[in-house]
Motif scaffolding. Structure first.
Motif, mmCIF file in Angstrom:
data_model
loop_
_atom_site.group_PDB
_atom_site.id
_atom_site.type_symbol
_atom_site.label_atom_id
_atom_site.label_comp_id
_atom_site.label_asym_id
_atom_site.label_seq_id
_atom_site.Cartn_x
_atom_site.Cartn_y
_atom_site.Cartn_z
ATOM 1 N N ALA A 148 0.805 -1.223 0.000
ATOM 2 C CA ALA A 148 0.000 0.000 0.000
ATOM 3 C C ALA A 148 0.840 1.276 0.000
ATOM 4 O O ALA A 148 0.370 2.325 -0.433
ATOM 5 C CB ALA A 148 -0.958 0.013 1.191
ATOM 6 N N ASN A 149 2.080 1.197 0.449
ATOM 7 C CA ASN A 149 2.950 2.375 0.492
ATOM 8 C C ASN A 149 3.626 2.578 -0.863
ATOM 9 O O ASN A 149 4.844 2.646 -0.970
ATOM 10 C CB ASN A 149 3.989 2.217 1.609
ATOM 11 C CG ASN A 149 4.733 3.494 1.893
ATOM 12 O OD1 ASN A 149 4.355 4.566 1.431
ATOM 13 N ND2 ASN A 149 5.804 3.387 2.662
ATOM 14 N N ASN A 150 2.808 2.663 -1.920
ATOM 15 C CA ASN A 150 3.345 2.737 -3.282
ATOM 16 C C ASN A 150 2.983 4.032 -4.015
ATOM 17 O O ASN A 150 3.262 4.179 -5.199
ATOM 18 C CB ASN A 150 2.892 1.514 -4.098
ATOM 19 C CG ASN A 150 1.379 1.453 -4.280
ATOM 20 O OD1 ASN A 150 0.652 2.417 -4.041
ATOM 21 N ND2 ASN A 150 0.897 0.298 -4.704
ATOM 22 N N GLY A 151 2.341 4.956 -3.317
ATOM 23 C CA GLY A 151 1.987 6.229 -3.938
ATOM 24 C C GLY A 151 0.660 6.237 -4.665
ATOM 25 O O GLY A 151 0.193 7.292 -5.090
ATOM 26 N N LEU A 152 0.028 5.058 -4.824
ATOM 27 C CA LEU A 152 -1.288 4.999 -5.463
ATOM 28 C C LEU A 152 -2.368 5.174 -4.407
ATOM 29 O O LEU A 152 -2.193 4.753 -3.266
ATOM 30 C CB LEU A 152 -1.469 3.661 -6.199
ATOM 31 C CG LEU A 152 -0.465 3.380 -7.326
ATOM 32 C CD1 LEU A 152 -0.689 1.981 -7.900
ATOM 33 C CD2 LEU A 152 -0.561 4.430 -8.425
ATOM 34 N N ASP A 209 -5.135 -8.029 9.490
ATOM 35 C CA ASP A 209 -3.698 -8.227 9.281
ATOM 36 C C ASP A 209 -3.322 -7.553 7.963
ATOM 37 O O ASP A 209 -3.832 -7.936 6.908
ATOM 38 C CB ASP A 209 -3.380 -9.725 9.239
ATOM 39 C CG ASP A 209 -1.931 -10.035 8.926
ATOM 40 O OD1 ASP A 209 -1.141 -9.122 8.582
ATOM 41 O OD2 ASP A 209 -1.570 -11.225 9.001
ATOM 42 N N PRO A 210 -2.433 -6.562 7.986
ATOM 43 C CA PRO A 210 -2.096 -5.848 6.745
ATOM 44 C C PRO A 210 -1.539 -6.745 5.642
ATOM 45 O O PRO A 210 -1.636 -6.414 4.466
ATOM 46 C CB PRO A 210 -1.038 -4.830 7.177
ATOM 47 C CG PRO A 210 -1.067 -4.782 8.652
ATOM 48 C CD PRO A 210 -1.709 -6.044 9.139
ATOM 49 N N ASP A 243 -5.877 4.572 2.320
ATOM 50 C CA ASP A 243 -4.493 4.671 1.848
ATOM 51 C C ASP A 243 -3.508 4.414 2.983
ATOM 52 O O ASP A 243 -3.838 4.552 4.166
ATOM 53 C CB ASP A 243 -4.224 6.064 1.266
ATOM 54 C CG ASP A 243 -4.976 6.310 -0.030
ATOM 55 O OD1 ASP A 243 -5.530 5.354 -0.608
ATOM 56 O OD2 ASP A 243 -5.005 7.482 -0.466
ATOM 57 N N PHE A 244 -2.269 4.103 2.617
ATOM 58 C CA PHE A 244 -1.185 3.893 3.577
ATOM 59 C C PHE A 244 -0.940 5.171 4.374
ATOM 60 O O PHE A 244 -0.860 6.264 3.825
ATOM 61 C CB PHE A 244 0.099 3.503 2.833
ATOM 62 C CG PHE A 244 1.277 3.311 3.744
ATOM 63 C CD1 PHE A 244 1.510 2.082 4.329
ATOM 64 C CD2 PHE A 244 2.141 4.352 4.017
ATOM 65 C CE1 PHE A 244 2.595 1.891 5.178
ATOM 66 C CE2 PHE A 244 3.228 4.180 4.864
ATOM 67 C CZ PHE A 244 3.449 2.939 5.439
ATOM 68 N N TYR A 257 -1.886 0.833 7.892
ATOM 69 C CA TYR A 257 -1.136 0.260 6.785
ATOM 70 C C TYR A 257 -1.805 0.479 5.430
ATOM 71 O O TYR A 257 -1.153 0.647 4.430
ATOM 72 C CB TYR A 257 -0.888 -1.234 7.007
ATOM 73 C CG TYR A 257 0.492 -1.643 6.553
ATOM 74 C CD1 TYR A 257 1.497 -1.843 7.477
ATOM 75 C CD2 TYR A 257 0.785 -1.799 5.213
ATOM 76 C CE1 TYR A 257 2.772 -2.197 7.082
ATOM 77 C CE2 TYR A 257 2.074 -2.148 4.802
ATOM 78 C CZ TYR A 257 3.056 -2.340 5.741
ATOM 79 O OH TYR A 257 4.314 -2.674 5.348
ATOM 80 N N GLY A 258 -3.103 0.477 5.398
ATOM 81 C CA GLY A 258 -3.805 0.739 4.146
ATOM 82 C C GLY A 258 -4.056 -0.507 3.314
ATOM 83 O O GLY A 258 -3.689 -1.627 3.682
#
Length: 169
Positions: free
Chosen positions: A74-78, A92-93, A111-112, A120-121
């Protein structure tokens, strides 16, 4: 970019998946698609203005067996904006397997934000490039209880007839 043709009983949805931003998630989705896993599954959770979720239950609403969960990306900018596709998961993420959802509204709260289970998102890994009218049609369907679900099951059920990879760069 990976292009996906999703045929549903409500119409066709075409997705563009972002393998650069979510490589593990896209590879996972493509493997399930190539295995025919999604054929005959349903959108089992539909909430207008929020999302349509599917890819894990049969037409009898039985849960399908999946492979092991994948790492959350999820921490990918999308962002979980209208028309984006993301992986469904439990608290659980890192529990996503086959189920996905298409955002019917802008859901930035998904989102993250941080590496905690709450923040966590949900991994966005692509977007609808054709057939948002079909997503709207599904999201606007009446819903109710059915099978193991107490609410949000579209009436009638929307079947995912096939998911095929049509282009991969």
């Amino acid at each position: 970019m990976v292009k996906v043709d999703m045929q549903t009983s409500a119409g066709k949805i075409v997705l563009a998946l972002d393998a650069d931003k979510a490589p593990t998630t896209v590879a996972n989705f493509v493997e399930y698609a190539n295995d025919g896993f999604y054929d005959g599954t349903v959108f089992h959770r539909v909430i207008e203005g929020f999302m349509i979720q599917g890819g894990g239950h049969t037409e009898s609403l039985a849960k399908k067996e999946t492979r092991d969960p994948i790492q959350n990306e999820a921490n990918n900018g999308l962002s979980n904006v209208r028309g984006s596709i993301a992986m469904a998961r439990t608290n659980d993420p890192h529990s996503a397997t086959a189920q996905f959802f298409i955002n019917h509204g802008d859901n930035g709260r998904l989102d993250f934000r941080s590496e905690t289970s709450y923040g966590y998102g949900y991994t966005v890994f692509g977007k609808v490039i054709e057939g948002m009218d079909v997503v709207d049609k599904i999201a606007e369907m009446p819903t109710g209880a059915q099978g193991p679900f107490r609410s949000d099951v579209p009436q009638p059920l929307v079947v995912i007839e096939s998911v095929r990879i049509i282009d991969s760069e």
